[in-house]
Scaffold this motif. Structure first.
Motif, PDB file in Angstrom:
ATOM      1  N   PHE A 147       5.431   7.155  -3.636  1.00  0.00           N
ATOM      2  CA  PHE A 147       5.735   6.266  -2.518  1.00  0.00           C
ATOM      3  C   PHE A 147       5.513   7.045  -1.239  1.00  0.00           C
ATOM      4  O   PHE A 147       5.811   8.234  -1.166  1.00  0.00           O
ATOM      5  CB  PHE A 147       7.191   5.793  -2.595  1.00  0.00           C
ATOM      6  N   ASP A 148       4.963   6.360  -0.212  1.00  0.00           N
ATOM      7  CA  ASP A 148       4.817   7.040   1.072  1.00  0.00           C
ATOM      8  C   ASP A 148       5.470   6.213   2.167  1.00  0.00           C
ATOM      9  O   ASP A 148       5.548   4.993   2.079  1.00  0.00           O
ATOM     10  CB  ASP A 148       3.343   7.335   1.384  1.00  0.00           C
ATOM     11  N   TYR A 149       5.975   6.926   3.168  1.00  0.00           N
ATOM     12  CA  TYR A 149       6.562   6.280   4.341  1.00  0.00           C
ATOM     13  C   TYR A 149       6.283   7.152   5.549  1.00  0.00           C
ATOM     14  O   TYR A 149       5.946   8.327   5.411  1.00  0.00           O
ATOM     15  CB  TYR A 149       8.069   6.030   4.159  1.00  0.00           C
ATOM     16  N   ARG A 150       6.429   6.562   6.724  1.00  0.00           N
ATOM     17  CA  ARG A 150       6.122   7.330   7.922  1.00  0.00           C
ATOM     18  C   ARG A 150       7.393   7.662   8.693  1.00  0.00           C
ATOM     19  O   ARG A 150       8.327   6.884   8.776  1.00  0.00           O
ATOM     20  CB  ARG A 150       5.122   6.601   8.809  1.00  0.00           C
ATOM     21  N   ASN A 202       3.311  11.205   7.939  1.00  0.00           N
ATOM     22  CA  ASN A 202       3.611  10.479   6.704  1.00  0.00           C
ATOM     23  C   ASN A 202       4.134  11.439   5.650  1.00  0.00           C
ATOM     24  O   ASN A 202       3.680  12.580   5.561  1.00  0.00           O
ATOM     25  CB  ASN A 202       2.372   9.773   6.166  1.00  0.00           C
ATOM     26  N   HIS A 220       0.806  -1.229   0.000  1.00  0.00           N
ATOM     27  CA  HIS A 220       0.000   0.000   0.000  1.00  0.00           C
ATOM     28  C   HIS A 220       0.838   1.278   0.000  1.00  0.00           C
ATOM     29  O   HIS A 220       0.318   2.365  -0.225  1.00  0.00           O
ATOM     30  CB  HIS A 220      -0.995   0.001   1.171  1.00  0.00           C
ATOM     31  N   HIS A 221       2.145   1.184   0.210  1.00  0.00           N
ATOM     32  CA  HIS A 221       3.019   2.365   0.178  1.00  0.00           C
ATOM     33  C   HIS A 221       3.411   2.766  -1.243  1.00  0.00           C
ATOM     34  O   HIS A 221       3.853   3.882  -1.475  1.00  0.00           O
ATOM     35  CB  HIS A 221       4.292   2.111   0.995  1.00  0.00           C
ATOM     36  N   TYR A 247       4.920  11.713   1.459  1.00  0.00           N
ATOM     37  CA  TYR A 247       4.640  11.162   0.132  1.00  0.00           C
ATOM     38  C   TYR A 247       5.640  11.789  -0.843  1.00  0.00           C
ATOM     39  O   TYR A 247       5.729  13.019  -0.919  1.00  0.00           O
ATOM     40  CB  TYR A 247       3.217  11.503  -0.305  1.00  0.00           C
TER      41      TYR A 247
END
Length: 178
Positions: A150-153, A159, A116-117, A161
């Motif tokens: 792409f997303d990450y925390r 978060n 889902h990222h 993006y």
């Protein structure tokens, strides 16, 4: 003769099993990394995404996230201090022991590249920018280019993006939020 061989073999086996298990635990932090590929800076060619936990203990560790283009050039690098990640979650999780902290960091690495990222495309044609979009021009560029995101925390409610700007030839943040 049997009386000497059997105890000797037992001692050798015991010494070997003890030494090999300590070697594994000593290297566990150094070996934590995950790599995958994804069409990011190009719609066809695959870029290499890598996340690695670097350091000896959680006080000094960092999560190193890099993206290399299909031709091998590093196009993105983000260093995230493990202490910062832990600080955001310690209040909600029981992480008093070093082993609990390491377990959490291992889970973060596993979580980093969950499906889902990877956002295909980064921005759809019908999406509209809101207050969490730092650069509306780049956001609109992504709508037209159809490039992936792409997303990450960075923390519990933080978060990031990212996507490739074909115009500026670099990775940029196109959305930041909860």
């Amino acid at each position: 003769m049997k009386k000497v061989i059997i105890p000797t073999l037992l001692i050798i086996g015991l010494v070997y099993s003890c030494s090999s298990s300590t070697d594994k635990s000593a290297n566990s932090a150094e070996d934590l990394q995950k790599t995958t590929t994804f069409a990011f800076s190009d719609t066809v060619k695959l870029d290499t995404f890598k996340v690695a936990l670097i350091g000896k203990d959680t006080k000094d560790m960092q999560l190193l996230f890099t993206i290399k283009s299909a031709d091998g050039n590093e196009i993105y690098r983000q260093e995230i201090k493990a202490e910062e990640l832990l600080k955001n979650y310690i209040a909600t999780a029981d992480m008093k022991k070093e082993s609990d902290k390491m377990k959490f960091l291992k889970e973060e690495i596993a979580y980093f590249f969950e499906e889902h990222h990877f956002l295909e495309p980064a921005v759809t044609a019908d999406e509209q920018p809101d207050k969490n979009v730092p650069d509306k021009t780049f956001y609109n560029e992504l709508k037209k280019s159809g490039l992936n995101g792409f997303d990450y925390r960075l923390g519990k409610d933080h978060n990031v993006y990212i996507a490739w700007s074909a115009k500026e030839q670099k990775v940029k943040i196109y959305y930041k939020c909860c």
